[in-house]
Design a protein around this motif. Structure first.
Motif, PDB file in Angstrom:
ATOM      1  N   LYS A 216       0.822  -1.218   0.000  1.00  0.00           N
ATOM      2  CA  LYS A 216       0.000   0.000   0.000  1.00  0.00           C
ATOM      3  C   LYS A 216       0.856   1.269   0.000  1.00  0.00           C
ATOM      4  O   LYS A 216       0.406   2.330  -0.390  1.00  0.00           O
ATOM      5  N   ILE A 217       2.091   1.164   0.456  1.00  0.00           N
ATOM      6  CA  ILE A 217       2.989   2.311   0.430  1.00  0.00           C
ATOM      7  C   ILE A 217       3.304   2.650  -1.029  1.00  0.00           C
ATOM      8  O   ILE A 217       3.407   1.767  -1.884  1.00  0.00           O
ATOM      9  N   SER A 218       3.429   3.933  -1.338  1.00  0.00           N
ATOM     10  CA  SER A 218       3.641   4.355  -2.721  1.00  0.00           C
ATOM     11  C   SER A 218       5.110   4.697  -2.975  1.00  0.00           C
ATOM     12  O   SER A 218       5.883   4.950  -2.046  1.00  0.00           O
ATOM     13  N   LEU A 219       5.477   4.733  -4.258  1.00  0.00           N
ATOM     14  CA  LEU A 219       6.825   5.170  -4.632  1.00  0.00           C
ATOM     15  C   LEU A 219       7.062   6.597  -4.148  1.00  0.00           C
ATOM     16  O   LEU A 219       8.164   6.938  -3.725  1.00  0.00           O
ATOM     17  N   LYS A 220       6.039   7.419  -4.212  1.00  0.00           N
ATOM     18  CA  LYS A 220       6.158   8.806  -3.773  1.00  0.00           C
ATOM     19  C   LYS A 220       6.570   8.889  -2.306  1.00  0.00           C
ATOM     20  O   LYS A 220       7.443   9.672  -1.936  1.00  0.00           O
ATOM     21  N   GLN A 221       5.957   8.062  -1.450  1.00  0.00           N
ATOM     22  CA  GLN A 221       6.261   8.072  -0.022  1.00  0.00           C
ATOM     23  C   GLN A 221       7.694   7.634   0.248  1.00  0.00           C
ATOM     24  O   GLN A 221       8.388   8.209   1.092  1.00  0.00           O
ATOM     25  N   ILE A 222       8.144   6.606  -0.456  1.00  0.00           N
ATOM     26  CA  ILE A 222       9.505   6.111  -0.243  1.00  0.00           C
ATOM     27  C   ILE A 222      10.523   7.126  -0.753  1.00  0.00           C
ATOM     28  O   ILE A 222      11.480   7.475  -0.060  1.00  0.00           O
ATOM     29  N   ALA A 223      10.315   7.616  -1.976  1.00  0.00           N
ATOM     30  CA  ALA A 223      11.260   8.566  -2.567  1.00  0.00           C
ATOM     31  C   ALA A 223      11.357   9.846  -1.743  1.00  0.00           C
ATOM     32  O   ALA A 223      12.430  10.433  -1.621  1.00  0.00           O
ATOM     33  N   ALA A 224      10.245  10.278  -1.150  1.00  0.00           N
ATOM     34  CA  ALA A 224      10.238  11.512  -0.365  1.00  0.00           C
ATOM     35  C   ALA A 224      11.173  11.423   0.838  1.00  0.00           C
ATOM     36  O   ALA A 224      11.733  12.435   1.272  1.00  0.00           O
ATOM     37  N   GLU A 225      11.389  10.221   1.367  1.00  0.00           N
ATOM     38  CA  GLU A 225      12.288  10.051   2.514  1.00  0.00           C
ATOM     39  C   GLU A 225      13.753  10.031   2.101  1.00  0.00           C
ATOM     40  O   GLU A 225      14.637  10.281   2.910  1.00  0.00           O
ATOM     41  N   LEU A 226      13.994   9.701   0.829  1.00  0.00           N
ATOM     42  CA  LEU A 226      15.374   9.502   0.379  1.00  0.00           C
ATOM     43  C   LEU A 226      15.893  10.644  -0.484  1.00  0.00           C
ATOM     44  O   LEU A 226      17.040  10.596  -0.921  1.00  0.00           O
ATOM     45  N   ASP A 227      15.060  11.636  -0.765  1.00  0.00           N
ATOM     46  CA  ASP A 227      15.408  12.828  -1.533  1.00  0.00           C
ATOM     47  C   ASP A 227      15.351  12.697  -3.057  1.00  0.00           C
ATOM     48  O   ASP A 227      14.981  13.660  -3.705  1.00  0.00           O
ATOM     49  N   PRO A 228      15.684  11.546  -3.677  1.00  0.00           N
ATOM     50  CA  PRO A 228      15.601  11.529  -5.137  1.00  0.00           C
ATOM     51  C   PRO A 228      14.148  11.603  -5.593  1.00  0.00           C
ATOM     52  O   PRO A 228      13.227  11.341  -4.835  1.00  0.00           O
ATOM     53  N   SER A 229      13.957  11.973  -6.853  1.00  0.00           N
ATOM     54  CA  SER A 229      12.616  12.020  -7.412  1.00  0.00           C
ATOM     55  C   SER A 229      12.065  10.608  -7.546  1.00  0.00           C
ATOM     56  O   SER A 229      12.791   9.619  -7.454  1.00  0.00           O
ATOM     57  N   VAL A 230      10.749  10.519  -7.802  1.00  0.00           N
ATOM     58  CA  VAL A 230      10.122   9.203  -7.982  1.00  0.00           C
ATOM     59  C   VAL A 230      10.756   8.474  -9.160  1.00  0.00           C
ATOM     60  O   VAL A 230      11.085   7.287  -9.080  1.00  0.00           O
ATOM     61  N   GLY A 231      10.934   9.199 -10.280  1.00  0.00           N
ATOM     62  CA  GLY A 231      11.524   8.567 -11.454  1.00  0.00           C
ATOM     63  C   GLY A 231      12.949   8.101 -11.199  1.00  0.00           C
ATOM     64  O   GLY A 231      13.326   6.994 -11.576  1.00  0.00           O
ATOM     65  N   HIS A 232      13.759   8.945 -10.561  1.00  0.00           N
ATOM     66  CA  HIS A 232      15.132   8.563 -10.253  1.00  0.00           C
ATOM     67  C   HIS A 232      15.162   7.387  -9.286  1.00  0.00           C
ATOM     68  O   HIS A 232      15.950   6.443  -9.454  1.00  0.00           O
ATOM     69  N   PHE A 233      14.318   7.425  -8.255  1.00  0.00           N
ATOM     70  CA  PHE A 233      14.306   6.335  -7.289  1.00  0.00           C
ATOM     71  C   PHE A 233      13.975   5.005  -7.958  1.00  0.00           C
ATOM     72  O   PHE A 233      14.638   3.990  -7.719  1.00  0.00           O
ATOM     73  N   SER A 234      12.949   4.989  -8.802  1.00  0.00           N
ATOM     74  CA  SER A 234      12.541   3.746  -9.443  1.00  0.00           C
ATOM     75  C   SER A 234      13.664   3.171 -10.304  1.00  0.00           C
ATOM     76  O   SER A 234      13.960   1.977 -10.255  1.00  0.00           O
ATOM     77  N   ARG A 235      14.336   4.041 -11.088  1.00  0.00           N
ATOM     78  CA  ARG A 235      15.446   3.566 -11.930  1.00  0.00           C
ATOM     79  C   ARG A 235      16.632   3.125 -11.079  1.00  0.00           C
ATOM     80  O   ARG A 235      17.232   2.071 -11.322  1.00  0.00           O
ATOM     81  N   ALA A 236      16.990   3.940 -10.074  1.00  0.00           N
ATOM     82  CA  ALA A 236      18.162   3.636  -9.256  1.00  0.00           C
ATOM     83  C   ALA A 236      17.943   2.373  -8.425  1.00  0.00           C
ATOM     84  O   ALA A 236      18.869   1.584  -8.223  1.00  0.00           O
ATOM     85  N   PHE A 237      16.726   2.164  -7.935  1.00  0.00           N
ATOM     86  CA  PHE A 237      16.429   0.950  -7.176  1.00  0.00           C
ATOM     87  C   PHE A 237      16.619  -0.274  -8.063  1.00  0.00           C
ATOM     88  O   PHE A 237      17.190  -1.280  -7.636  1.00  0.00           O
ATOM     89  N   ARG A 238      16.170  -0.170  -9.307  1.00  0.00           N
ATOM     90  CA  ARG A 238      16.317  -1.301 -10.227  1.00  0.00           C
ATOM     91  C   ARG A 238      17.789  -1.569 -10.535  1.00  0.00           C
ATOM     92  O   ARG A 238      18.215  -2.730 -10.621  1.00  0.00           O
ATOM     93  N   ILE A 239      18.571  -0.504 -10.706  1.00  0.00           N
ATOM     94  CA  ILE A 239      20.006  -0.684 -10.952  1.00  0.00           C
ATOM     95  C   ILE A 239      20.664  -1.367  -9.760  1.00  0.00           C
ATOM     96  O   ILE A 239      21.504  -2.262  -9.906  1.00  0.00           O
ATOM     97  N   SER A 240      20.253  -0.980  -8.547  1.00  0.00           N
ATOM     98  CA  SER A 240      20.890  -1.500  -7.335  1.00  0.00           C
ATOM     99  C   SER A 240      20.474  -2.928  -6.999  1.00  0.00           C
ATOM    100  O   SER A 240      21.270  -3.708  -6.477  1.00  0.00           O
ATOM    101  N   THR A 241      19.220  -3.278  -7.283  1.00  0.00           N
ATOM    102  CA  THR A 241      18.706  -4.597  -6.861  1.00  0.00           C
ATOM    103  C   THR A 241      18.448  -5.547  -8.017  1.00  0.00           C
ATOM    104  O   THR A 241      18.275  -6.743  -7.801  1.00  0.00           O
TER     105      THR A 241
END
Length: 310
Positions: A216-241
């Motif tokens: 139920k948690i959204s990408l927006k909520q997670i990205a907001a805690e880590l500073d990168p944008s939603v788009g950057h977070f989604s791409r960077a998470f995929r690169i990392s994992t």
């Protein structure tokens, strides 16, 4: 608060549907809404469609049913008649008051993309500002990406209780990226791909994802805690994992479910809910598709009593 965008109930009224059509909604970091709506009427009342409030937004429509000899209107005038084939994608600029005569059964997906969301996406990804999209009336596009995304989102529309927000966020983000890069009239230079997340960011993101296996948690909520944008977070998470967030979460669900199946006093229904699935049927379908056997069969094989030696 009244709905503002051309999706769900408002889109149903535009098409004169008797019931509110199903819709899935996501939001950018600045809370601009993007949505997908499935519309269908096998026995429409003949007449001209309604008129949507003019706004700086676009509808991207994937046609799921042939619609021959469609009478197309724009700006209050009938401009042409055109056969609309199933599988084609059409773009509409809501500033131009697009309408058409409804006199045959229809079935379509509509993706609602306000310019504010496209601008937000461009800023998040470091892209130039979005220009005008290619919204030539009557011009259809053979777009395999939109057909693929549409098929996945239709599954979510048909099983809303089993569809988590991470999946909706990811698919709508992917569609937005594709539309802006494919149909924007401005040629944007391709920038270098940024790297993955820092170790602390990965750890924090994974903790947040694991804290709510239901998704139920959204990408927006997670990205907001880590500073990168939603788009950057989604791409960077995929690169990392190696996986996008919603697929990584699915692997964690299955891992937890397998661990819980070692407890013989827990039913499969209890395990399904504990591992973040909507119900036992949802758990069985996903587990069988990924693992290759049903949870019951896997459990019997893994934890059957060892034979005693004679």
């Amino acid at each position: 608060m009244a709905q503002a965008g051309a999706y769900g109930q408002r889109l149903g009224q535009f098409l004169r549907l008797r019931d509110t059509p199903p819709a899935l909604i996501t939001r950018t970091l600045r809370s601009a809404e993007l949505a997908v709506t499935e519309t269908r009427d096998d026995n429409p009342v003949p007449g001209l469609s309604g008129s949507l409030t003019a706004e700086d937004a676009f509808l991207v429509s994937l046609k799921l049913h042939d619609y021959p000899d469609c009478e197309l209107w724009e700006g209050g005038k009938c401009l042409m008649k055109r056969d609309i084939p199933a599988g084609a994608t059409y773009l509409y600029d809501l500033k131009r008051d697009p309408r058409y005569v409804i006199d045959k059964p229809f079935h379509s997906l509509f993706f609602y993309l306000p310019r504010s969301a496209l601008t937000d996406f461009a800023e998040q990804t470091g892209s130039p500002r979005i220009g005008e999209l290619a919204c030539e009336i009557g011009t259809g596009h053979d777009d395999g990406v939109i057909r693929h995304v549409g098929a996945l989102l239709r599954e979510g529309l048909h099983r809303p209780d089993e569809t988590n927000q991470l999946f909706i966020d990811h698919m709508m983000l992917a569609l937005t990226a594709h539309v802006t890069r494919t149909y924007d009239g401005i040629q944007h230079p391709t920038g270098p791909t940024r790297g993955g997340l820092a170790a602390w960011q990965i750890n924090r993101a994974c903790e947040k994802l694991e804290s709510d296996l239901s998704g139920k948690i959204s990408l927006k909520q997670i990205a907001a805690e880590l500073d990168p944008s939603v788009g950057h977070f989604s791409r960077a998470f995929r690169i990392s994992t190696g996986l996008p967030p919603h697929q990584w979460l699915l692997q964690q669900r299955l891992k937890v479910a397998k661990q819980l199946m070692a407890a013989r006093d827990l039913s499969l229904s209890e395990i399904a809910i504990s591992a973040g699935f909507a119900n036992q049927s949802h758990f069985t379908r996903v587990f069988s598709a990924v693992v290759g056997v049903s949870p019951a069969a896997w459990r019997r094989e893994m934890y059957r009593p060892a034979r005693s030696e004679s």
